[in-house]
Design a protein around this motif. Structure first.
Motif, PDB file in Angstrom:
ATOM      1  N   GLY A  10       0.814  -1.221   0.000  1.00  0.00           N
ATOM      2  CA  GLY A  10       0.000   0.000   0.000  1.00  0.00           C
ATOM      3  C   GLY A  10       0.843   1.264   0.000  1.00  0.00           C
ATOM      4  N   TRP A  11       1.964   1.232   0.727  1.00  0.00           N
ATOM      5  CA  TRP A  11       2.850   2.399   0.741  1.00  0.00           C
ATOM      6  C   TRP A  11       3.527   2.592  -0.603  1.00  0.00           C
ATOM      7  CZ3 TRP A  11       2.177   5.941   4.131  1.00  0.00           C
ATOM      8  CH2 TRP A  11       1.715   5.623   5.396  1.00  0.00           C
ATOM      9  N   GLY A  12       3.783   1.541  -1.292  1.00  0.00           N
ATOM     10  CA  GLY A  12       4.379   1.648  -2.619  1.00  0.00           C
ATOM     11  C   GLY A  12       3.444   2.318  -3.605  1.00  0.00           C
ATOM     12  N   TRP A  13       2.166   1.936  -3.543  1.00  0.00           N
ATOM     13  CA  TRP A  13       1.180   2.585  -4.415  1.00  0.00           C
ATOM     14  C   TRP A  13       1.047   4.061  -4.073  1.00  0.00           C
ATOM     15  CZ3 TRP A  13      -0.147   0.547  -8.740  1.00  0.00           C
ATOM     16  CH2 TRP A  13      -0.169  -0.824  -8.877  1.00  0.00           C
ATOM     17  N   PHE A  14       1.069   4.375  -2.790  1.00  0.00           N
ATOM     18  CA  PHE A  14       0.980   5.781  -2.369  1.00  0.00           C
ATOM     19  C   PHE A  14       2.190   6.570  -2.861  1.00  0.00           C
ATOM     20  CE2 PHE A  14       2.095   9.091   0.709  1.00  0.00           C
ATOM     21  CZ  PHE A  14       0.995   9.904   0.574  1.00  0.00           C
ATOM     22  N   ALA A  15       3.391   5.992  -2.719  1.00  0.00           N
ATOM     23  CA  ALA A  15       4.607   6.678  -3.155  1.00  0.00           C
ATOM     24  C   ALA A  15       4.600   6.898  -4.665  1.00  0.00           C
ATOM     25  CB  ALA A  15       5.837   5.877  -2.731  1.00  0.00           C
ATOM     26  N   GLY A  19       4.488  10.517  -6.285  1.00  0.00           N
ATOM     27  CA  GLY A  19       5.570  10.837  -7.216  1.00  0.00           C
ATOM     28  C   GLY A  19       5.047  11.306  -8.560  1.00  0.00           C
ATOM     29  N   MET A  20       3.981  10.677  -9.035  1.00  0.00           N
ATOM     30  CA  MET A  20       3.405  11.076 -10.315  1.00  0.00           C
ATOM     31  C   MET A  20       2.802  12.479 -10.227  1.00  0.00           C
ATOM     32  SD  MET A  20       3.005  10.295 -13.427  1.00  0.00           S
ATOM     33  CE  MET A  20       3.423   8.571 -13.473  1.00  0.00           C
ATOM     34  N   VAL A  21       2.133  12.791  -9.129  1.00  0.00           N
ATOM     35  CA  VAL A  21       1.554  14.124  -8.941  1.00  0.00           C
ATOM     36  C   VAL A  21       2.661  15.175  -8.882  1.00  0.00           C
ATOM     37  CG1 VAL A  21       0.282  15.577  -7.319  1.00  0.00           C
ATOM     38  CG2 VAL A  21      -0.565  13.302  -7.868  1.00  0.00           C
ATOM     39  N   VAL A  22       3.723  14.895  -8.143  1.00  0.00           N
ATOM     40  CA  VAL A  22       4.846  15.840  -8.044  1.00  0.00           C
ATOM     41  C   VAL A  22       5.513  16.008  -9.410  1.00  0.00           C
ATOM     42  CG1 VAL A  22       7.133  16.154  -7.034  1.00  0.00           C
ATOM     43  CG2 VAL A  22       5.234  15.449  -5.594  1.00  0.00           C
ATOM     44  N   PHE A  23       5.703  14.918 -10.135  1.00  0.00           N
ATOM     45  CA  PHE A  23       6.318  14.985 -11.461  1.00  0.00           C
ATOM     46  C   PHE A  23       5.526  15.897 -12.396  1.00  0.00           C
ATOM     47  CE2 PHE A  23       6.339  13.297 -15.816  1.00  0.00           C
ATOM     48  CZ  PHE A  23       7.671  13.508 -16.140  1.00  0.00           C
ATOM     49  N   TRP A  24       4.209  15.679 -12.482  1.00  0.00           N
ATOM     50  CA  TRP A  24       3.396  16.506 -13.381  1.00  0.00           C
ATOM     51  C   TRP A  24       3.285  17.941 -12.900  1.00  0.00           C
ATOM     52  CZ3 TRP A  24       3.024  15.455 -18.104  1.00  0.00           C
ATOM     53  CH2 TRP A  24       3.012  14.148 -18.554  1.00  0.00           C
TER      54      TRP A  24
END
Length: 87
Positions: A10-15, A19-24
């Motif tokens: 679950g933490w991996g999916w959250f990370a 990460g995708m939100v920060v990237f975009w």
């Protein structure tokens, strides 16, 4: 694909999601800043203002209240007729 317990927790999916939100967000921010830098008018190049006529300077002084109505009309009359010279 996910054999032997190597799946993402679950933490991996959250990370990955964070990460995708920060990237975009970074990509969009860089794009906006680049667009604004390219499209803004050049602030360092100033075109010289057209020289003002003496009548415009006198009108500005009158508008600012530096001279009164009588002095404005007297000086404007002198500007339009020329200086008074004694023979």
């Amino acid at each position: 694909m996910f054999w032997y317990g190597h799946d993402v927790s679950g933490w991996g999916w959250f990370a990955m999601s964070a990460g995708m939100v920060v990237f975009w967000a970074l990509i969009i921010t860089v794009g906006v800043l680049l667009f604004r830098a390219v499209n803004r008018p050049d602030e360092h190049i100033r075109t010289p203002a057209a020289p003002q006529t003496p009548e415009q300077v006198l009108a500005e002084r009158f508008a600012r209240g530096e001279i009164d109505d009588e002095e404005y009309r007297r000086r404007l009359n002198v500007l339009r007729t020329g200086p008074l010279t004694k023979p």
